[in-house]
Motif scaffolding. Structure first.
Motif, PDB file in Angstrom:
ATOM      1  N   PRO A 119     -35.486  43.593   5.579  1.00 16.14           N
ATOM      2  CA  PRO A 119     -35.674  44.127   4.234  1.00 16.14           C
ATOM      3  C   PRO A 119     -34.668  45.219   3.870  1.00 16.14           C
ATOM      4  O   PRO A 119     -34.493  45.524   2.709  1.00 16.14           O
ATOM      5  CB  PRO A 119     -37.074  44.741   4.312  1.00 16.14           C
ATOM      6  CG  PRO A 119     -37.150  45.288   5.706  1.00 16.14           C
ATOM      7  CD  PRO A 119     -36.366  44.288   6.549  1.00 16.14           C
ATOM      8  N   ASN A 120     -33.997  45.830   4.871  1.00 10.73           N
ATOM      9  CA  ASN A 120     -33.319  47.097   4.580  1.00 10.73           C
ATOM     10  C   ASN A 120     -31.894  47.226   5.100  1.00 10.73           C
ATOM     11  O   ASN A 120     -31.401  48.332   5.231  1.00 10.73           O
ATOM     12  CB  ASN A 120     -34.150  48.258   5.140  1.00 10.73           C
ATOM     13  CG  ASN A 120     -34.187  48.243   6.651  1.00 10.73           C
ATOM     14  OD1 ASN A 120     -34.159  47.191   7.282  1.00 10.73           O
ATOM     15  ND2 ASN A 120     -34.235  49.410   7.256  1.00 10.73           N
ATOM     16  N   ASP A 121     -31.223  46.139   5.373  1.00 12.69           N
ATOM     17  CA  ASP A 121     -29.835  46.225   5.827  1.00 12.69           C
ATOM     18  C   ASP A 121     -28.931  45.492   4.845  1.00 12.69           C
ATOM     19  O   ASP A 121     -29.298  44.449   4.304  1.00 12.69           O
ATOM     20  CB  ASP A 121     -29.652  45.573   7.203  1.00 12.69           C
ATOM     21  CG  ASP A 121     -30.347  46.335   8.322  1.00 12.69           C
ATOM     22  OD1 ASP A 121     -30.630  47.537   8.133  1.00 12.69           O
ATOM     23  OD2 ASP A 121     -30.615  45.730   9.366  1.00 12.69           O
ATOM     24  N   VAL A 122     -27.753  46.034   4.618  1.00 10.34           N
ATOM     25  CA  VAL A 122     -26.728  45.361   3.833  1.00 10.34           C
ATOM     26  C   VAL A 122     -25.619  44.995   4.810  1.00 10.34           C
ATOM     27  O   VAL A 122     -25.230  45.808   5.657  1.00 10.34           O
ATOM     28  CB  VAL A 122     -26.198  46.252   2.690  1.00 10.34           C
ATOM     29  CG1 VAL A 122     -25.115  45.537   1.887  1.00 10.34           C
ATOM     30  CG2 VAL A 122     -27.356  46.673   1.776  1.00 10.34           C
ATOM     31  N   VAL A 123     -25.140  43.754   4.709  1.00 12.86           N
ATOM     32  CA  VAL A 123     -24.141  43.251   5.655  1.00 12.86           C
ATOM     33  C   VAL A 123     -22.922  42.691   4.920  1.00 12.86           C
ATOM     34  O   VAL A 123     -23.023  42.213   3.797  1.00 12.86           O
ATOM     35  CB  VAL A 123     -24.736  42.170   6.597  1.00 12.86           C
ATOM     36  CG1 VAL A 123     -25.831  42.748   7.464  1.00 12.86           C
ATOM     37  CG2 VAL A 123     -25.270  40.987   5.815  1.00 12.86           C
ATOM     38  N   LEU A 124     -21.782  42.776   5.589  1.00 18.72           N
ATOM     39  CA  LEU A 124     -20.533  42.155   5.151  1.00 18.72           C
ATOM     40  C   LEU A 124     -20.017  41.332   6.320  1.00 18.72           C
ATOM     41  O   LEU A 124     -19.953  41.848   7.444  1.00 18.72           O
ATOM     42  CB  LEU A 124     -19.470  43.200   4.793  1.00 18.72           C
ATOM     43  CG  LEU A 124     -19.544  43.878   3.453  1.00 18.72           C
ATOM     44  CD1 LEU A 124     -18.480  44.976   3.358  1.00 18.72           C
ATOM     45  CD2 LEU A 124     -19.368  42.889   2.318  1.00 18.72           C
ATOM     46  N   ASN A 125     -19.657  40.100   6.064  1.00 17.45           N
ATOM     47  CA  ASN A 125     -19.128  39.233   7.123  1.00 17.45           C
ATOM     48  C   ASN A 125     -20.035  39.214   8.353  1.00 17.45           C
ATOM     49  O   ASN A 125     -19.562  39.212   9.491  1.00 17.45           O
ATOM     50  CB  ASN A 125     -17.712  39.673   7.510  1.00 17.45           C
ATOM     51  CG  ASN A 125     -16.779  39.668   6.321  1.00 17.45           C
ATOM     52  OD1 ASN A 125     -16.781  38.726   5.528  1.00 17.45           O
ATOM     53  ND2 ASN A 125     -16.003  40.719   6.172  1.00 17.45           N
ATOM     54  N   GLY A 126     -21.343  39.241   8.118  1.00 12.15           N
ATOM     55  CA  GLY A 126     -22.311  39.183   9.203  1.00 12.15           C
ATOM     56  C   GLY A 126     -22.510  40.478   9.970  1.00 12.15           C
ATOM     57  O   GLY A 126     -23.261  40.512  10.939  1.00 12.15           O
ATOM     58  N   LYS A 127     -21.853  41.569   9.541  1.00  8.64           N
ATOM     59  CA  LYS A 127     -21.989  42.852  10.240  1.00  8.64           C
ATOM     60  C   LYS A 127     -22.671  43.878   9.340  1.00  8.64           C
ATOM     61  O   LYS A 127     -22.375  43.973   8.152  1.00  8.64           O
ATOM     62  CB  LYS A 127     -20.618  43.372  10.670  1.00  8.64           C
ATOM     63  CG  LYS A 127     -19.974  42.510  11.735  1.00  8.64           C
ATOM     64  CD  LYS A 127     -18.702  43.145  12.229  1.00  8.64           C
ATOM     65  CE  LYS A 127     -18.151  42.349  13.406  1.00  8.64           C
ATOM     66  NZ  LYS A 127     -17.040  43.060  14.019  1.00  8.64           N
ATOM     67  N   LYS A 128     -23.562  44.664   9.936  1.00 12.21           N
ATOM     68  CA  LYS A 128     -24.308  45.675   9.193  1.00 12.21           C
ATOM     69  C   LYS A 128     -23.373  46.790   8.751  1.00 12.21           C
ATOM     70  O   LYS A 128     -22.656  47.371   9.559  1.00 12.21           O
ATOM     71  CB  LYS A 128     -25.421  46.244  10.078  1.00 12.21           C
ATOM     72  CG  LYS A 128     -26.265  47.300   9.408  1.00 12.21           C
ATOM     73  CD  LYS A 128     -27.399  47.720  10.330  1.00 12.21           C
ATOM     74  CE  LYS A 128     -28.224  48.833   9.737  1.00 12.21           C
ATOM     75  NZ  LYS A 128     -29.362  49.172  10.585  1.00 12.21           N
ATOM     76  N   ILE A 129     -23.406  47.074   7.443  1.00 11.85           N
ATOM     77  CA  ILE A 129     -22.600  48.169   6.917  1.00 11.85           C
ATOM     78  C   ILE A 129     -23.464  49.239   6.252  1.00 11.85           C
ATOM     79  O   ILE A 129     -22.970  50.297   5.892  1.00 11.85           O
ATOM     80  CB  ILE A 129     -21.516  47.658   5.937  1.00 11.85           C
ATOM     81  CG1 ILE A 129     -22.105  46.795   4.826  1.00 11.85           C
ATOM     82  CG2 ILE A 129     -20.464  46.876   6.665  1.00 11.85           C
ATOM     83  CD1 ILE A 129     -22.269  47.521   3.552  1.00 11.85           C
ATOM     84  N   CYS A 130     -24.763  48.967   6.095  1.00 10.91           N
ATOM     85  CA  CYS A 130     -25.643  49.941   5.449  1.00 10.91           C
ATOM     86  C   CYS A 130     -27.061  49.797   5.978  1.00 10.91           C
ATOM     87  O   CYS A 130     -27.568  48.687   6.083  1.00 10.91           O
ATOM     88  CB  CYS A 130     -25.645  49.734   3.937  1.00 10.91           C
ATOM     89  SG  CYS A 130     -26.796  50.798   3.046  1.00 10.91           S
ATOM     90  N   GLY A 131     -27.665  50.930   6.281  1.00  7.50           N
ATOM     91  CA  GLY A 131     -29.076  50.981   6.643  1.00  7.50           C
ATOM     92  C   GLY A 131     -29.820  51.830   5.633  1.00  7.50           C
ATOM     93  O   GLY A 131     -29.260  52.765   5.058  1.00  7.50           O
ATOM     94  N   ILE A 132     -31.071  51.481   5.408  1.00 11.73           N
ATOM     95  CA  ILE A 132     -31.900  52.179   4.427  1.00 11.73           C
ATOM     96  C   ILE A 132     -33.227  52.526   5.084  1.00 11.73           C
ATOM     97  O   ILE A 132     -33.831  51.686   5.748  1.00 11.73           O
ATOM     98  CB  ILE A 132     -32.150  51.282   3.195  1.00 11.73           C
ATOM     99  CG1 ILE A 132     -30.821  50.905   2.542  1.00 11.73           C
ATOM    100  CG2 ILE A 132     -33.097  51.962   2.203  1.00 11.73           C
ATOM    101  CD1 ILE A 132     -30.910  49.733   1.598  1.00 11.73           C
ATOM    102  N   LEU A 133     -33.652  53.752   4.904  1.00 15.69           N
ATOM    103  CA  LEU A 133     -34.946  54.179   5.427  1.00 15.69           C
ATOM    104  C   LEU A 133     -35.734  54.807   4.290  1.00 15.69           C
ATOM    105  O   LEU A 133     -35.259  55.729   3.629  1.00 15.69           O
ATOM    106  CB  LEU A 133     -34.763  55.184   6.569  1.00 15.69           C
ATOM    107  CG  LEU A 133     -36.034  55.634   7.267  1.00 15.69           C
ATOM    108  CD1 LEU A 133     -36.740  54.459   7.938  1.00 15.69           C
ATOM    109  CD2 LEU A 133     -35.727  56.711   8.290  1.00 15.69           C
TER     110      LEU A 133
END
Length: 190
Positions: A64-78
């Motif tokens: 629910p809370n990760d943004v990814v580019l090219n299959g890699k996590k670039i952002c976490g949300i808490l």
């Protein structure tokens, strides 16, 4: 930089100086406590929209809370909430995000899973941060009608895939079928 960044389930979050975007929004939404998780989805969509608009990159959302580019996590949300149980409402919600903007060095255990936005763009950090806030507020203003969930589903990188999930402290396997209008992941157990 953050001295003690944290993620979901108490995981640590690396927060080096000068290479990331760290933001926290303090909200006082008029929501019942069970609706607070929607704010995480709103922020994820806001981050993905901002990255797409500012950079042209194909930002996706790992529910629910990760943004990814090219299959890699670039952002976490808490997202954390403080509730007033006497009246059954949320008092405040804190939404924190960390975006790997131009991070190049990751701890060894994250090298294969973590990525960075600026590796593929030259958009200034402050412009991206402003776009994230603007996108969040635009989506947040339509929180009750749930129309944003269509776009959230379109950006999903889990729908249709086999996944592992934690249910009552037991890891299970399934296939992600959909994300419902309340933000819940619909899973078919394997």
């Amino acid at each position: 930089r953050q001295a003690a960044g944290k993620g979901r389930r108490g995981r640590s979050w690396e927060s080096p100086k000068g290479v990331c975007i760290y933001m926290t929004l303090l909200l006082r939404p008029d929501l019942p406590p069970e609706k607070a998780p929607m704010l995480t989805l709103v922020m994820a969509l806001g981050v993905a929209d901002a990255i797409r608009e500012q950079t042209g990159l194909d930002a996706r959302i790992k529910w629910p809370n990760d943004v990814v580019l090219n299959g890699k996590k670039i952002c976490g949300i808490l997202t954390e909430a403080v509730s007033d149980f006497e009246v059954g409402k949320i008092d405040t919600v804190v939404v924190g995000i960390g975006i790997n903007y131009k991070t190049e060095d990751f701890p060894q255990d994250l090298e294969k899973r973590a990525g960075s936005v600026a590796k593929d763009t030259s958009v200034p950090r402050n412009r991206l941060a402003a776009a994230v806030i603007n996108e969040f507020w635009e989506i947040y203003s339509h929180l009750t009608d749930r129309n944003f969930m269509k776009e959230y589903r379109e950006y999903s990188n889990v729908i249709g895939k086999e996944i592992r999930f934690l249910e009552q402290d037991v890891w299970r396997e399934g296939r992600a079928l959909d994300i419902d209008d309340d933000g819940g992941l619909v899973v078919e157990c394997l």
